[in-house]
Scaffold this motif. Sequence first.
Motif, PDB file in Angstrom:
ATOM      1  N   SER A   7       2.402  16.063   5.868  1.00  0.00           N
ATOM      2  CA  SER A   7       3.059  14.770   6.037  1.00  0.00           C
ATOM      3  C   SER A   7       4.377  14.882   6.785  1.00  0.00           C
ATOM      4  O   SER A   7       4.929  13.876   7.224  1.00  0.00           O
TER       5      SER A   7
ATOM      6  N   SER B   5       1.939  17.544   1.278  1.00  0.00           N
ATOM      7  CA  SER B   5       3.347  17.312   1.633  1.00  0.00           C
ATOM      8  C   SER B   5       3.677  17.974   2.954  1.00  0.00           C
ATOM      9  O   SER B   5       4.363  17.400   3.793  1.00  0.00           O
TER      10      SER B   5
ATOM     11  N   HIS C 283       4.776   3.701   3.379  1.00  0.00           N
ATOM     12  CA  HIS C 283       4.538   2.514   2.560  1.00  0.00           C
ATOM     13  C   HIS C 283       4.291   1.358   3.522  1.00  0.00           C
ATOM     14  O   HIS C 283       5.082   1.131   4.433  1.00  0.00           O
TER      15      HIS C 283
ATOM     16  N   ARG D 120      -2.538   9.427   1.032  1.00  0.00           N
ATOM     17  CA  ARG D 120      -2.169   9.983  -0.276  1.00  0.00           C
ATOM     18  C   ARG D 120      -2.757  11.375  -0.487  1.00  0.00           C
ATOM     19  O   ARG D 120      -2.167  12.207  -1.176  1.00  0.00           O
TER      20      ARG D 120
ATOM     21  N   THR E 235       8.695  11.988   8.400  1.00  0.00           N
ATOM     22  CA  THR E 235       7.324  11.680   7.990  1.00  0.00           C
ATOM     23  C   THR E 235       6.446  11.396   9.204  1.00  0.00           C
ATOM     24  O   THR E 235       6.802  10.590  10.063  1.00  0.00           O
TER      25      THR E 235
ATOM     26  N   ARG F 191      -3.166  13.602   1.822  1.00  0.00           N
ATOM     27  CA  ARG F 191      -2.548  14.544   2.765  1.00  0.00           C
ATOM     28  C   ARG F 191      -1.489  15.368   2.033  1.00  0.00           C
ATOM     29  O   ARG F 191      -0.730  14.829   1.231  1.00  0.00           O
TER      30      ARG F 191
ATOM     31  N   ALA G 254      -5.020   4.252   3.074  1.00  0.00           N
ATOM     32  CA  ALA G 254      -4.038   4.639   2.057  1.00  0.00           C
ATOM     33  C   ALA G 254      -4.509   5.879   1.298  1.00  0.00           C
ATOM     34  O   ALA G 254      -3.728   6.791   1.029  1.00  0.00           O
ATOM     35  N   GLU G 255      -5.797   5.924   0.969  1.00  0.00           N
ATOM     36  CA  GLU G 255      -6.347   7.088   0.263  1.00  0.00           C
ATOM     37  C   GLU G 255      -6.194   8.347   1.109  1.00  0.00           C
ATOM     38  O   GLU G 255      -5.830   9.408   0.607  1.00  0.00           O
TER      39      GLU G 255
ATOM     40  N   TYR H  89       0.866  -1.176   0.000  1.00  0.00           N
ATOM     41  CA  TYR H  89       0.000   0.000   0.000  1.00  0.00           C
ATOM     42  C   TYR H  89       0.904   1.227   0.000  1.00  0.00           C
ATOM     43  O   TYR H  89       1.532   1.545   1.014  1.00  0.00           O
ATOM     44  N   ALA H  90       0.998   1.903  -1.142  1.00  0.00           N
ATOM     45  CA  ALA H  90       1.790   3.128  -1.249  1.00  0.00           C
ATOM     46  C   ALA H  90       0.954   4.295  -0.735  1.00  0.00           C
ATOM     47  O   ALA H  90      -0.207   4.436  -1.106  1.00  0.00           O
ATOM     48  N   MET H  91       1.566   5.107   0.127  1.00  0.00           N
ATOM     49  CA  MET H  91       0.832   6.212   0.749  1.00  0.00           C
ATOM     50  C   MET H  91       1.696   7.460   0.796  1.00  0.00           C
ATOM     51  O   MET H  91       1.864   8.067   1.843  1.00  0.00           O
ATOM     52  N   GLY H  92       2.279   7.832  -0.328  1.00  0.00           N
ATOM     53  CA  GLY H  92       3.174   8.983  -0.342  1.00  0.00           C
ATOM     54  C   GLY H  92       4.459   8.617   0.364  1.00  0.00           C
ATOM     55  O   GLY H  92       5.091   7.619   0.009  1.00  0.00           O
TER      56      GLY H  92
END
Length: 161
Positions: free
Chosen positions: A137, A134, A26, A130, A51, A132, A126-127, A20-23
Amino acid sequence: MSHDKKRTPIVLPPGGGRPYAMGPLHAVFKADGDETRGQYSISEWWLEPYTRGPGAHTHEEDDVFFVLEGTMSFFVGGEWIDAPKGSLVIAPGGTAHDFENRTAERAGALNISVPGGFEPHMEGIAEWFRARSSADSRTANAPPSPSVSPGSGTDRARERG
């Protein structure tokens, strides 16, 4: 779900699992749901330098974190603690907790959530990550970034612990 059903052993190579990629975060789920009869889930959480995690939150499941790489900061027991590689942190169900990487190096932790059933929520989680910004984060101690103008107050408003 029947406890009589024989389960198949799980063998994954390094990096294997459901990503699950989340900016700048991960997650990789190693086991969950039918694989564990809903008893637990196992995932890795990797955070790039400076982060933030999800923010302090509670849920009924126990969260067990084992730091695999770098130093992770955890909010647990009402305070922030720095946990270097090899550290174990347990947030019992109902305990407010959070995690973030406040260092200049990538950091990661293995998470075991007991009982299981966490992964069905991951698409929404995850959504959210993503979506959020920069700036949102980044940890409060992050060096200035081109996306956050100095003196904007953004970092000061986010400072915690």
